[in-house]
Design a protein around this motif. Structure first.
Motif, short mmCIF file in Angstrom:
data_model
loop_
_atom_site.label_atom_id
_atom_site.label_comp_id
_atom_site.label_asym_id
_atom_site.label_seq_id
_atom_site.Cartn_x
_atom_site.Cartn_y
_atom_site.Cartn_z
N LEU A 151 55.83 21.83 66.70
CA LEU A 151 55.19 23.15 66.65
C LEU A 151 55.36 23.78 65.27
CD1 LEU A 151 53.82 25.47 68.38
CD2 LEU A 151 56.13 26.36 68.68
N TYR A 152 56.60 23.73 64.76
CA TYR A 152 56.88 24.36 63.47
C TYR A 152 56.33 23.56 62.29
CZ TYR A 152 59.11 28.58 64.90
OH TYR A 152 59.29 29.84 65.41
N ALA A 153 56.12 22.25 62.49
CA ALA A 153 55.46 21.47 61.43
C ALA A 153 54.03 21.98 61.25
CB ALA A 153 55.47 19.99 61.79
N VAL A 173 63.53 35.26 56.59
CA VAL A 173 64.38 34.98 57.75
C VAL A 173 65.85 35.10 57.36
CG1 VAL A 173 65.09 33.11 59.32
CG2 VAL A 173 62.66 33.47 58.81
N GLY A 174 66.69 35.61 58.26
CA GLY A 174 68.13 35.54 58.05
C GLY A 174 68.88 36.84 58.08
N ASP A 175 68.17 37.95 58.13
CA ASP A 175 68.90 39.22 58.30
C ASP A 175 68.37 39.89 59.57
OD1 ASP A 175 70.44 41.63 57.74
OD2 ASP A 175 70.51 40.88 55.67
N ASP A 176 68.74 41.15 59.78
CA ASP A 176 68.29 41.83 61.00
C ASP A 176 66.81 42.14 60.95
OD1 ASP A 176 70.79 41.92 62.37
OD2 ASP A 176 71.45 43.37 60.87
N GLU A 211 70.83 28.79 70.10
CA GLU A 211 69.71 29.55 69.56
C GLU A 211 69.76 29.61 68.04
OE1 GLU A 211 69.22 33.55 71.19
OE2 GLU A 211 68.18 34.09 69.33
N PHE A 212 70.96 29.86 67.48
CA PHE A 212 71.03 30.02 66.02
C PHE A 212 70.81 28.70 65.31
CE2 PHE A 212 73.65 33.52 67.75
CZ PHE A 212 72.77 34.53 67.42
N GLY A 213 71.36 27.63 65.91
CA GLY A 213 71.15 26.29 65.36
C GLY A 213 69.68 25.94 65.35
N THR A 216 55.25 36.56 61.32
CA THR A 216 56.44 36.37 62.16
C THR A 216 56.00 35.54 63.36
OG1 THR A 216 56.14 38.36 63.51
CG2 THR A 216 57.43 38.61 61.49
N VAL A 217 56.91 34.75 63.89
CA VAL A 217 56.60 33.85 65.00
C VAL A 217 57.62 34.02 66.10
CG1 VAL A 217 56.40 31.43 65.70
CG2 VAL A 217 55.58 32.14 63.44
N SER A 218 57.19 34.43 67.27
CA SER A 218 58.11 34.56 68.40
C SER A 218 57.74 33.56 69.47
CB SER A 218 58.05 35.98 68.96
OG SER A 218 58.51 36.88 67.97
N VAL A 276 58.55 35.10 57.78
CA VAL A 276 59.64 36.04 57.46
C VAL A 276 60.46 36.47 58.66
CG1 VAL A 276 58.52 36.94 55.37
CG2 VAL A 276 58.13 38.09 57.59
N GLY A 277 60.18 35.93 59.84
CA GLY A 277 61.00 36.31 60.98
C GLY A 277 60.36 35.92 62.28
N GLY A 278 61.00 36.34 63.37
CA GLY A 278 60.50 36.01 64.68
C GLY A 278 61.57 36.25 65.73
N ASP A 279 61.36 35.70 66.89
CA ASP A 279 62.35 35.80 67.94
C ASP A 279 62.27 34.54 68.78
OD1 ASP A 279 64.49 37.05 69.16
OD2 ASP A 279 63.23 38.19 70.56
N THR A 280 63.41 34.13 69.33
CA THR A 280 63.47 32.91 70.11
C THR A 280 64.15 33.21 71.42
OG1 THR A 280 63.74 31.71 68.03
CG2 THR A 280 64.23 30.50 70.05
N THR A 281 63.47 32.90 72.52
CA THR A 281 64.07 33.18 73.81
C THR A 281 63.63 32.12 74.81
OG1 THR A 281 64.43 34.91 75.44
CG2 THR A 281 62.24 34.82 74.47
P1 ADP Z 1 68.44 39.45 66.16
O1 ADP Z 1 69.38 39.04 67.22
O2 ADP Z 1 68.95 40.43 65.20
O3 ADP Z 1 67.06 39.77 66.72
P2 ADP Z 1 67.89 36.71 65.77
O4 ADP Z 1 69.14 35.95 65.96
O5 ADP Z 1 66.90 36.74 66.88
O6 ADP Z 1 68.24 38.15 65.26
O7 ADP Z 1 67.15 36.12 64.50
C1 ADP Z 1 67.83 35.79 63.30
C2 ADP Z 1 66.84 35.58 62.21
O8 ADP Z 1 65.97 34.50 62.52
C3 ADP Z 1 65.94 36.80 61.99
O9 ADP Z 1 65.59 36.85 60.63
C4 ADP Z 1 64.74 36.45 62.81
O10 ADP Z 1 63.59 37.14 62.36
C5 ADP Z 1 64.64 34.96 62.62
N1 ADP Z 1 64.01 34.25 63.75
C6 ADP Z 1 64.40 34.27 65.04
N2 ADP Z 1 63.63 33.48 65.80
C7 ADP Z 1 62.70 32.95 64.97
C8 ADP Z 1 61.59 32.08 65.15
N3 ADP Z 1 61.27 31.57 66.34
N4 ADP Z 1 60.85 31.76 64.08
C9 ADP Z 1 61.15 32.27 62.87
N5 ADP Z 1 62.17 33.09 62.61
C10 ADP Z 1 62.95 33.44 63.66
#
Ligand code: ADP
Ligand code: MG
Length: 349
Positions: free
Chosen positions: A116-118, A39-42, A17-19, A99-101, A132-137
């Protein structure tokens, strides 16, 4: 139909996931001073000083909102951003962050996420918006994509749906109905492909329609134009569901009625000829097609001369007393009540 059997497929589980997050976000640049930490902090850190903050979100589900058999992932990413930015512009604001989840099944290789990200990145670069952020699952079936857009505006500049007054003019940007026809063309090609997988899609006569469906542009330029002209709309909405339904939203929120003139509705020539080919009424398509992502707004009469003659803007009607209702005035000068589906009892006339 757009799948290439020989394309490279790198398994996402090899990266982790982090990679994956690191890989897909590495080409994004920061454009806005309000982005303190992306992106990159909590959590992201944003600083808007004295501005009001606009927040809007959308959830897109494969099979419900998009069909990957004819929507390239790059276009899906681009369009998903546009849909959200359009809502910020419809408030007369400036979009600054998203933000993109995503939830993805193991059917998708890394290369699919890169595509997709391109698309997302291209949208961010064109519109000067920061990821500036998102979530990946993971998902058990298909792809889910949720985007949140954040924007800024001075309190006095924000335009709501509820400010339209009797006698205000109703104005729309661009032209309507092309996106719906683009979808019809793509659906037809998909059926042809099912019967003959070697067929090549023939889209030459429909380039504008397909582009409007696959790569819509949010009307940031119209917000800038109105600012430059010093015209502040009295109410505004973006057209996602269709002209008719958006007019009804403005009228209900503002407690007014309206007359919409059929002959004034802006249509592209390619859209008109496709309507003839598909044997559908072009007014019906403009009213109910949707996914135009144009801006629909009202202005006070005093601003008419300022916007008159602008090729991006068309006056299509005016607001009336609430008791007069919301009407389409046809070319035959009949008043027909608008409904969310287009119009009522048209063939009963
Ligand atoms: P946490 O576990 O604290 O929710 P994550 O490991 O999910 O943190 O996310 C680490 C960083 O990457 C955060 O800044 C988060 O917003 C960002 N991030 C996670 N998924 C995505 C995504 N699909 N697109 C853009 N940024 C993302
Ligand atoms: Mg997370």
């Amino acid at each position: 139909m757009l799948q290439d059997k020989n394309e490279q497929r790198t398994s996402i589980s090899d990266l982790g996931e982090f990679g994956l997050i690191k890989h897909i976000t590495k080409y994004f640049k920061i454009h806005n001073e309000s982005t303190e930490k992306g992106v990159g902090d909590d959590a992201a850190v944003l600083n808007f000083e004295n501005k009001q903050i606009l927040v809007t979100t959308d959830l897109l589900i494969e099979g419900v909102h998009f069909d990957l058999s004819y929507v390239p992932l790059k276009h899906l990413g681009y369009k998903a951003v546009m849909v959200n930015l359009s809502d910020v512009y419809a408030m007369n604001g400036n979009a600054t962050q998203i933000t993109v989840s995503i939830a993805i099944s193991n059917r998708f290789p890394l290369e699919a996420m890169e595509e997709l990200y391109a698309g997302i990145q291209s949208a961010c670069a064109s519109y000067q918006v920061d990821l500036v952020g998102g979530d990946t699952t993971s998902s058990t079936t298909g792809l889910l994509l949720s985007i949140t857009a954040i924007g800024e505006a001075n309190a006095e500049d924000i335009v709501y749906r509820n400010g339209a007054k009797v006698d205000d003019l109703l104005v729309v940007s661009g032209d309507l109905g092309a996106s719906y026809l683009g979808l019809q063309v793509l659906e037809r090609e998909k059926e042809v492909f099912k019967v003959n997988p070697n067929s090549q899609p023939d889209l030459e006569n429909y380039t504008y329609l397909v582009e409007r469906q696959l790569k819509p542009e949010a009307r940031k330029d119209i917000v800038e134009l109105l600012k430059q002209l010093e015209v502040k709309p009295t109410s505004m909405i973006d057209i996602s569901d269709g002209l008719s339904s958006e007019i009804i939203h403005l009228c209900k929120a503002s407690e007014v009625g309206c007359n919409l003139y059929e002959e004034k509705i802006p249509l592209d020539p390619q859209m008109i000829s496709a309507c003839e080919e598909f044997e559908i009424n072009s007014t019906m398509v403009a009213l109910s097609g949707g996914e135009d992502y144009e801006l629909l707004f009202t202005i006070s009469q005093k601003d008419f001369l300022t916007i008159k003659g602008n090729t991006h803007l068309t006056v299509i009607g005016h607001m009336t007393d609430k008791n007069a209702g919301m009407n389409l005035v046809t070319r035959a000068n009949q008043h027909v009540p608008l409904t969310a589906q287009g119009w009522n009892s048209f063939d009963k006339e």
